[in-house]
Motif scaffolding. Structure first.
Motif, PDB file in Angstrom:
ATOM      1  N   LYS A 321       0.704  -1.198   0.001  1.00 43.17           N
ATOM      2  CA  LYS A 321       0.043   0.210   0.027  1.00 43.17           C
ATOM      3  C   LYS A 321       0.916   1.331   0.107  1.00 43.17           C
ATOM      4  CE  LYS A 321      -4.285  -2.080   2.165  1.00 43.17           C
ATOM      5  NZ  LYS A 321      -4.996  -1.880   3.519  1.00 43.17           N
ATOM      6  N   LEU A 322       2.134   1.256   0.568  1.00 45.51           N
ATOM      7  CA  LEU A 322       3.001   2.242   0.555  1.00 45.51           C
ATOM      8  C   LEU A 322       3.410   2.688  -0.792  1.00 45.51           C
ATOM      9  CD1 LEU A 322       4.607   4.364   2.265  1.00 45.51           C
ATOM     10  CD2 LEU A 322       6.429   2.631   2.558  1.00 45.51           C
ATOM     11  N   TRP A 323       3.470   1.557  -1.288  1.00 40.75           N
ATOM     12  CA  TRP A 323       4.133   1.836  -3.090  1.00 40.75           C
ATOM     13  C   TRP A 323       2.854   2.694  -3.584  1.00 40.75           C
ATOM     14  CZ3 TRP A 323       8.206   0.060  -6.085  1.00 40.75           C
ATOM     15  CH2 TRP A 323       7.964   0.305  -7.444  1.00 40.75           C
ATOM     16  N   ASN A 324       1.647   2.261  -3.611  1.00 37.76           N
ATOM     17  CA  ASN A 324       0.454   2.866  -4.199  1.00 37.76           C
ATOM     18  C   ASN A 324       0.384   4.361  -3.696  1.00 37.76           C
ATOM     19  OD1 ASN A 324      -0.086   0.505  -5.526  1.00 37.76           O
ATOM     20  ND2 ASN A 324      -1.564  -0.257  -3.609  1.00 37.76           N
ATOM     21  N   VAL A 325       0.877   4.819  -2.457  1.00 35.06           N
ATOM     22  CA  VAL A 325       0.885   5.931  -2.147  1.00 35.06           C
ATOM     23  C   VAL A 325       1.814   6.839  -3.187  1.00 35.06           C
ATOM     24  CG1 VAL A 325       1.547   7.574  -0.142  1.00 35.06           C
ATOM     25  CG2 VAL A 325       0.073   5.186   0.077  1.00 35.06           C
ATOM     26  N   PHE A 326       3.041   6.533  -3.331  1.00 30.92           N
ATOM     27  CA  PHE A 326       3.830   7.198  -3.956  1.00 30.92           C
ATOM     28  C   PHE A 326       4.172   7.013  -5.371  1.00 30.92           C
ATOM     29  CE2 PHE A 326       5.429   7.337   0.429  1.00 30.92           C
ATOM     30  CZ  PHE A 326       5.653   8.763   0.771  1.00 30.92           C
ATOM     31  N   CYS A 327       3.175   5.946  -5.852  1.00 33.29           N
ATOM     32  CA  CYS A 327       3.346   5.558  -7.432  1.00 33.29           C
ATOM     33  C   CYS A 327       2.213   5.578  -7.979  1.00 33.29           C
ATOM     34  CB  CYS A 327       4.077   4.210  -7.498  1.00 33.29           C
ATOM     35  SG  CYS A 327       5.697   3.973  -6.800  1.00 33.29           S
ATOM     36  N   PRO A 330       0.195   0.059  -9.243  1.00 34.22           N
ATOM     37  CA  PRO A 330       0.638  -0.875  -8.396  1.00 34.22           C
ATOM     38  C   PRO A 330       1.954  -1.948  -9.062  1.00 34.22           C
ATOM     39  CG  PRO A 330      -1.427  -1.597  -9.051  1.00 34.22           C
ATOM     40  CD  PRO A 330      -1.096  -0.461  -9.520  1.00 34.22           C
ATOM     41  N   PHE A 331       2.166  -1.572 -10.190  1.00 37.20           N
ATOM     42  CA  PHE A 331       3.160  -2.517 -10.955  1.00 37.20           C
ATOM     43  C   PHE A 331       4.583  -1.949 -10.704  1.00 37.20           C
ATOM     44  CE2 PHE A 331      -0.815  -2.524 -13.467  1.00 37.20           C
ATOM     45  CZ  PHE A 331      -1.094  -3.798 -13.351  1.00 37.20           C
ATOM     46  N   LEU A 332       5.579  -2.737 -10.714  1.00 40.03           N
ATOM     47  CA  LEU A 332       6.759  -2.295 -10.612  1.00 40.03           C
ATOM     48  C   LEU A 332       7.564  -1.437 -11.375  1.00 40.03           C
ATOM     49  CD1 LEU A 332       8.353  -6.038  -9.591  1.00 40.03           C
ATOM     50  CD2 LEU A 332       7.839  -3.955  -8.116  1.00 40.03           C
ATOM     51  N   ASN A 333       6.819  -1.338 -12.746  1.00 38.37           N
ATOM     52  CA  ASN A 333       7.437  -0.363 -13.703  1.00 38.37           C
ATOM     53  C   ASN A 333       6.547   0.977 -13.696  1.00 38.37           C
ATOM     54  OD1 ASN A 333       5.000  -1.257 -14.573  1.00 38.37           O
ATOM     55  ND2 ASN A 333       5.990  -1.882 -16.579  1.00 38.37           N
ATOM     56  N   ALA A 334       6.088   1.190 -12.586  1.00 36.69           N
ATOM     57  CA  ALA A 334       5.094   2.395 -12.359  1.00 36.69           C
ATOM     58  C   ALA A 334       6.115   3.716 -12.233  1.00 36.69           C
ATOM     59  CB  ALA A 334       4.100   2.383 -11.145  1.00 36.69           C
ATOM     60  N   THR A 335       5.485   4.769 -12.375  1.00 42.53           N
ATOM     61  CA  THR A 335       6.205   6.062 -12.080  1.00 42.53           C
ATOM     62  C   THR A 335       6.102   6.590 -10.657  1.00 42.53           C
ATOM     63  OG1 THR A 335       6.055   6.624 -14.348  1.00 42.53           O
ATOM     64  CG2 THR A 335       6.562   8.381 -12.957  1.00 42.53           C
ATOM     65  N   CYS A 336       7.158   6.597 -10.140  1.00 42.98           N
ATOM     66  CA  CYS A 336       6.944   6.889  -8.541  1.00 42.98           C
ATOM     67  C   CYS A 336       7.678   8.188  -8.349  1.00 42.98           C
ATOM     68  CB  CYS A 336       7.629   5.672  -7.719  1.00 42.98           C
ATOM     69  SG  CYS A 336       6.869   3.922  -8.031  1.00 42.98           S
ATOM     70  N   ASP A 337       7.378   8.710  -6.946  1.00 37.64           N
ATOM     71  CA  ASP A 337       8.250   9.881  -6.545  1.00 37.64           C
ATOM     72  C   ASP A 337       9.740   9.762  -6.746  1.00 37.64           C
ATOM     73  OD1 ASP A 337       7.546  12.411  -5.035  1.00 37.64           O
ATOM     74  OD2 ASP A 337       8.851  11.406  -3.744  1.00 37.64           O
ATOM     75  N   GLU A 338      10.272  10.613  -6.957  1.00 38.02           N
ATOM     76  CA  GLU A 338      11.681  10.389  -7.020  1.00 38.02           C
ATOM     77  C   GLU A 338      12.308  10.431  -5.896  1.00 38.02           C
ATOM     78  OE1 GLU A 338      15.490  13.339  -8.755  1.00 38.02           O
ATOM     79  OE2 GLU A 338      13.519  14.189  -9.025  1.00 38.02           O
TER      80      GLU A 338
END
Length: 1140
Positions: A321-327, A330-338
């Motif tokens: 869920k933490l990944w979903n907050v910053f990306c 939910p996929f590993l190749n998602a664009t996330c916060d720098e």
């Protein structure tokens, strides 16, 4: 001998003794139920020496028991009682004796009031922001302030019986009604805002920690200012609801609030014990409170369950869920916060324990700006050069800008409440013992708890958790609750009930404080009359709206006012913003408690005998200095506002109220300051720059002791404008014992008139055997030390020419001589009834100064002072001076203009040339009439027959001398008289005789004097004709002197100048003085007849007392034809200077 004495006592005091036959008086003793018995004891024990004083001074044996039991308080103490019931009700309904001791009466109430919402909601945050060292300094300063204040309060509270009223009572009775009212209002406002702070604290506990879903304005998904506004709105709505509920509870039954006080106190004590138990447990087994960090930034625990980016499972790596907050997916190749990509996720223990050594990291402060990230020190983090803060609602942020002084303002309310014991002084068994011990022990206990809490919080809790104000990183728990054992809910529930109880206590105590202030009647705005049934006691009839309440004494209207003011604090809605406000008011209250103790100690007032001996004025001054310093440390803006409020109330009470005399310390310091100032004034006369007219105003009163010249005080007000010394005095003839009631009425009349005319000063009435001596005593004895009058203001004796008023002008001349001898300036307004009142305004006009002789500058200074007043403000100043034959008038005008320029006085300058001229016949005849009148006045005390004979001889002599030199005119006049048979009185008495008698007996008006003067023409005074020679001094209907027949003809002038041999017999000194008076009057009338006021040098009286009546005539001639004249005599010193 003993037997004889015993027999005598039994015989004289027995019931059958006849004594002197006088009936026994009824007992005058107060509250004496055995009056007859006391009276018999009095008569039978050789106390006859004091029997005439029984009514005013009862025997000690009668009063001692009631004084010891405080059932009959003397004058000055009765008014201080908190409640005053009828004497009959007191006898019927006996109140139970107070039974509260030190523990239940003082110690525990102080503990309950001191421990409050700040300890539970802001203490950990303060330690995290300010560091252990900075927070310890703050706690030590605040606790030292309250301890020093408690020492001063203990000294005041043990200095006699303190009825219920707490700090307000102590301050008002020690510093006076002005300070008492001002500080009492401030203390009331502080207590009221404290109620608001407690309510806001309880709402914060409810919405943040207990029931977040109860929020009306939802905060989920909101960031920054929007989330903050939603929170404040929730606080306002729920705060208003809770305030209404609490006010209703207080209104319905305060007794239930008092019964619940022990429950609330138990909650506070249990919560604190739970914290200490938790600290001990951390040394054995630290609790598990993980804090999730992204890099060095703590994350808000809501929104995710696992502190990790991904998890390994049987099927591979899955995101959390933490990944979903910053990306964005939910996929590993998602664009996330720098920042999320560049930094790892970790967790630390929020409560590492007291043995972990975390204290070193928390020693120093970490102040933050609003919106700054709360970061963990010592952890590496990777931030890009252009890394901007995104997803800010997922990090723990600072909600306000923090600094040292803010922390002081927020923390100080947690040490207030030290007055709880003194507020209950009426319920204590031994208040003078319990208040010092209980209060100091309570402050000691709470100080130890606070200072130990600072150290323990810093030693047990991680820094990022301490700086997390709302516990967002620890699953929304109250930070201090995470430390508590056995559960955080112990602290949450306990602090919630304790804050609710503290709010109820504030809403209970503040209205009673307002009720006490209102009942004292020191604040005029609270004196609103109400209708009281006739069966209510006299004391209740005088109560005001805010002092009135229900039948059981509960202050209903004061409760409504308190709730209204408390709502203002609720609308502010921020605990951090309300706390500094009430800190100001409490600090000001404590400051004045210390000031009161220091003043009483330094002044060494006889009544200052406190039972508590462990105090010193230096400690009180240190406490006062700390309070003042903390006020400006907390917030200089709030400190100035609080001082302005207190100062405004002080001045308001000073000008409109303060009708109380409580023997306060300010009166004592006023006496000490006055004595010091008077001793300094004795060192020498004031410098010319500091000279101002210190007036002794002499007024006369009629038979009803009413002032006869009220405009004299109007002139006084216009001269003084409230500055300097003013003494208004009057004299009475007689003996002091017989005329004392008249003196009191005269003094009351003077005070009333001074109040009406707004003259600030003192009044004095002197009684002596005659008016002359009484006035002389006033002149000599008025003033004290260096604070003496230097100027005398007295009205011109209007009816001085009347035969039955001869003593008036004699007294006036003696007064002139005495002021000269005493080197006092003298101001004599002539025709005082024509002077303006204080309500009049001159829109234009002139104040003319006729500077004939140098008087030290009085003539320059007086118009300047007058023009400061609104009556004369628009008048322009003109200065005239007289040039003689040998004077250079052009140079005189230039020098005078330069002199006025250096004096900074704006005025027109004119030099009047008066050349030498021969003495006119009119002057000689005026002098002749004056001397003839003087001879008549000398014979006033003769018998009627002798008086008529003397007048006849004088007039015959005068007529014979005139007839020898001018027989034609006399013959013509006699023929005219004989041809008028209807005027028989003038045939019986020659007109000269009639006129002379008229001059000595008829009353005169200041506007139309009895002695007429022919108006001056451009060349000087007109030359009188034969009518003046024969002394037919008649006037026209319009008040102007009749033009003498033959005055304009050369024959008339020739006849007059043929009469020089008779004029040569006149006193040449009188002739010269009359000549000067006539010529000056002619010039003054010509130049200043339209002036609003004429100031003129007043000539001195003659050295030879035989010419006193001539002196009055000279002054009359000098000022004739002028409406308002102020005669001025200098005091023999310079009163104005050109130097700075």
């Amino acid at each position: 001998m003993l037997n004889n004495l015993t027999d005598t006592e039994e015989g004289d005091g027995g019931p059958n003794s006849q004594g002197d036959g006088n009936p026994k008086e009824s007992s005058p003793f107060l509250n004496s139920s055995d009056a007859t018995e006391k009276s018999q004891q009095y008569d039978g024990k050789h106390m006859a020496l004091f029997e005439e004083e029984m009514e005013t001074s009862p025997m000690v044996s009668t009063m001692i028991s009631s004084l010891a039991n405080y059932s009959s308080l003397p004058q000055g103490s009765k008014e201080h009682e908190e409640e005053a019931d009828n004497e009959e009700e007191d006898k019927k309904k006996k109140k139970p004796a107070p039974q509260l001791g030190t523990l239940m009466g003082v110690y525990l109430p102080c503990i309950q009031n001191i421990f409050g919402v700040i300890l539970f909601l802001r203490m950990t945050w303060m330690v995290g922001i300010g560091g252990v060292i900075g927070s310890f300094i703050i706690v030590f300063m605040c606790c030292s302030t309250t301890m020093l204040t408690a020492i001063s309060m203990s000294a005041i509270a043990t200095n006699g019986v303190v009825p219920a009223g707490g700090s307000y009572y102590m301050i008002s009775r020690s510093l006076g009604p002005e300070f008492g009212g001002a500080v009492g209002i401030c203390f009331y406002l502080g207590t009221t805002f404290a109620g608001a702070m407690y309510i806001l604290g309880s709402i914060e506990l409810l919405l943040v920690y207990i029931l977040p879903q109860a929020a009306i304005f939802k905060m989920e998904g909101l960031e920054g200012a929007e989330a903050e506004a939603a929170m404040l709105n929730n606080m306002r709505v729920y705060g208003t609801i809770v305030l209404s509920f609490m006010a209703t509870v207080v209104f319905v039954g305060v007794k239930y609030v008092n019964k619940l006080a022990l429950l609330f106190l138990a909650c506070v004590i249990l919560s604190i014990l739970a914290v200490y138990a938790g600290v001990i447990k951390t040394a054995i087994e630290p609790p598990d409170f993980p804090v999730c960090l992204l890099g060095n930034r703590p994350l808000i625990s809501k929104g995710f369950d696992v502190c990790a980016k991904t998890l390994e499972s049987g099927n591979g790596t899955v995101t959390t869920k933490l990944w979903n907050v910053f990306c964005d997916s939910p996929f590993l190749n998602a664009t996330c916060d720098e920042y999320f990509v560049n930094n790892n996720v970790s967790f630390i223990q929020g409560i590492p324990g007291v043995m972990s050594g975390i204290l070193k990291e928390n020693l120093f402060g970490n102040y933050l700006e609003k919106g700054d990230l709360v970061a963990k020190k010592g952890i590496a983090t990777v931030e890009g050069p252009d890394d901007t803060l995104t997803n800010s609602n997922r990090y723990v942020l600072a909600d306000i800008t923090s600094f040292f002084t803010l922390l002081v303002g927020i923390y100080f309310p947690s040490v207030t409440g030290i007055m709880a014991g003194s507020n209950r002084s009426g319920d204590l068994r031994d208040a003078q013992k319990s208040i010092p011990i209980g209060t100091i022990m309570a402050i000691t206990t709470t100080s130890i708890v606070y200072m130990s809490a600072v150290v323990l919080f810093g030693a047990c809790i991680e820094g990022v958790v301490l700086r997390d104000k709302f516990g967002e990183g620890v699953n929304g728990n109250l930070v201090i609750g995470t430390l508590a054992w056995p559960s955080p809910w112990v602290i949450v529930i306990g602090s919630f009930f304790s804050t609710c109880g503290a709010g109820l206590q504030s809403l209970t105590g503040a209205p009673r404080l307002m009720q006490a202030i209102s009942r004292d009647g020191v604040v005029p705005i609270l004196r609103v009359s109400i209708s009281i049934p006739p069966n209510i006691s006299v004391w209740d009839v005088t109560s005001q709206v805010f002092g009135h309440g229900k039948a059981n004494g509960e202050p209903t209207w004061a409760l409504l006012l308190t709730a209204g003011i408390c709502e203002i604090g609720i609308l502010i809605a921020s605990l951090d913003a309300v706390a500094p406000i009430l800190s100001m008011f409490f600090l000001m209250c404590y400051m004045f408690v210390n000031l009161a103790c220091a003043l009483q100690t330094l002044l060494r007032t006889p009544n200052w005998r406190p039972r508590f001996k462990f105090y010193h004025w230096a400690l009180s001054f240190l406490g006062m200095s700390l309070c003042l310093s903390l006020m400006f440390i907390c917030s200089w803006f709030y400190a100035i506002v609080a001082m302005v409020i207190a100062g405004s109330i002080y001045k308001y009470i000073e000008f409109r109220g303060a009708e109380k005399e409580w023997g306060d310390g300010i009166r004592g310091i006023s006496l000490s300051a006055a004595r010091y100032a008077l001793m300094r004034l004795e060192e020498g006369p004031p410098h010319t720059k500091n000279w101002r007219p210190q007036l002794l105003v002499l007024v006369s009163t009629d038979v009803e002791q009413n002032v006869e010249q009220p405009r004299l005080l109007s002139l006084t007000n216009q001269l003084k404008a409230g500055k300097g010394l003013t003494i208004v005095g009057t004299a009475l003839a007689g003996t002091y014992l017989e005329n004392h009631p008249q003196a009191q009425r005269a003094e009351q009349s003077l005070r009333k008139l001074m109040e009406t005319e707004k003259v600030k000063g003192f009044c004095q009435v002197t009684i002596s055997s005659n008016m002359r001596d009484a006035t002389s005593h006033l002149l000599q004895a008025s003033g004290l030390g260096g604070l003496m009058h230097n100027t005398v203001l007295v009205s011109w004796p209007r009816n001085w020419k009347q035969a039955d008023d001869l003593q008036t002008w004699r007294d006036f001349i003696e007064l002139v001589r005495e002021t000269t001898a005493a080197h006092l300036a003298l101001l004599v307004p002539k025709n005082i009834a024509a002077f303006p009142s204080n309500g009049e305004r001159f829109s234009e006009g002139h104040i003319d100064v006729w500077w004939i002789v140098h008087d030290g500058g009085m003539l320059m200074l007086l118009p300047f002072l007058l023009r400061q007043h609104k009556v004369w403000r628009k008048c322009k100043m003109r200065i005239f001076t007289v040039a003689q034959m040998d004077d250079n008038s052009i140079q005189m005008k230039k020098d005078l203009s330069t002199f006025l320029y250096h004096l900074r006085i704006d005025a027109e300058v004119e030099v009047v040339e008066m050349h030498d001229s021969d003495i006119s016949a009119y002057t000689y005849e005026k002098t002749l009439v004056m001397e003839q009148r003087s001879q008549i006045l000398k014979q006033i005390n003769l018998t009627k027959t002798e008086r008529e004979r003397e007048i006849q001889s004088i007039t015959d002599s005068s007529r014979g001398s005139i007839r020898r030199k001018n027989p034609a005119v006399v013959t013509t006049q006699l023929i005219v008289t004989e041809e008028q048979p209807g005027v028989s009185s003038k045939v019986e008495k020659p007109e000269e005789e009639v006129q002379l008698i008229h001059d000595s007996t008829s009353p005169t008006s200041p506007a139309t004097p009895a002695t007429p003067l022919t108006p001056a023409s451009e060349g000087g005074a007109q030359t009188p004709g034969s009518a003046q020679v024969q002394m037919t001094w008649t006037e026209k209907a319009d008040g102007e002197p009749a033009k003498p027949p033959g005055a304009s003809t050369p024959e008339g002038i020739k006849d007059i100048f043929n009469m020089k041999p008779e004029w040569e017999n006149l006193n040449q000194s009188n002739v010269r003085r009359m000549h000067t008076a006539l010529r000056l009057n002619g010039v003054i009338v010509k130049k200043s007849s339209e002036a609003k006021l004429v100031l003129l040098n007043m000539p001195g009286p003659p050295n030879n007392r035989s010419g006193d009546e001539n002196y009055m005539e000279f002054l009359e001639v000098l000022t004739e034809g002028l409406n308002r004249v102020l005669l001025v005599r200098g005091g023999g010193r310079e009163v104005i200077t050109i130097y700075s």
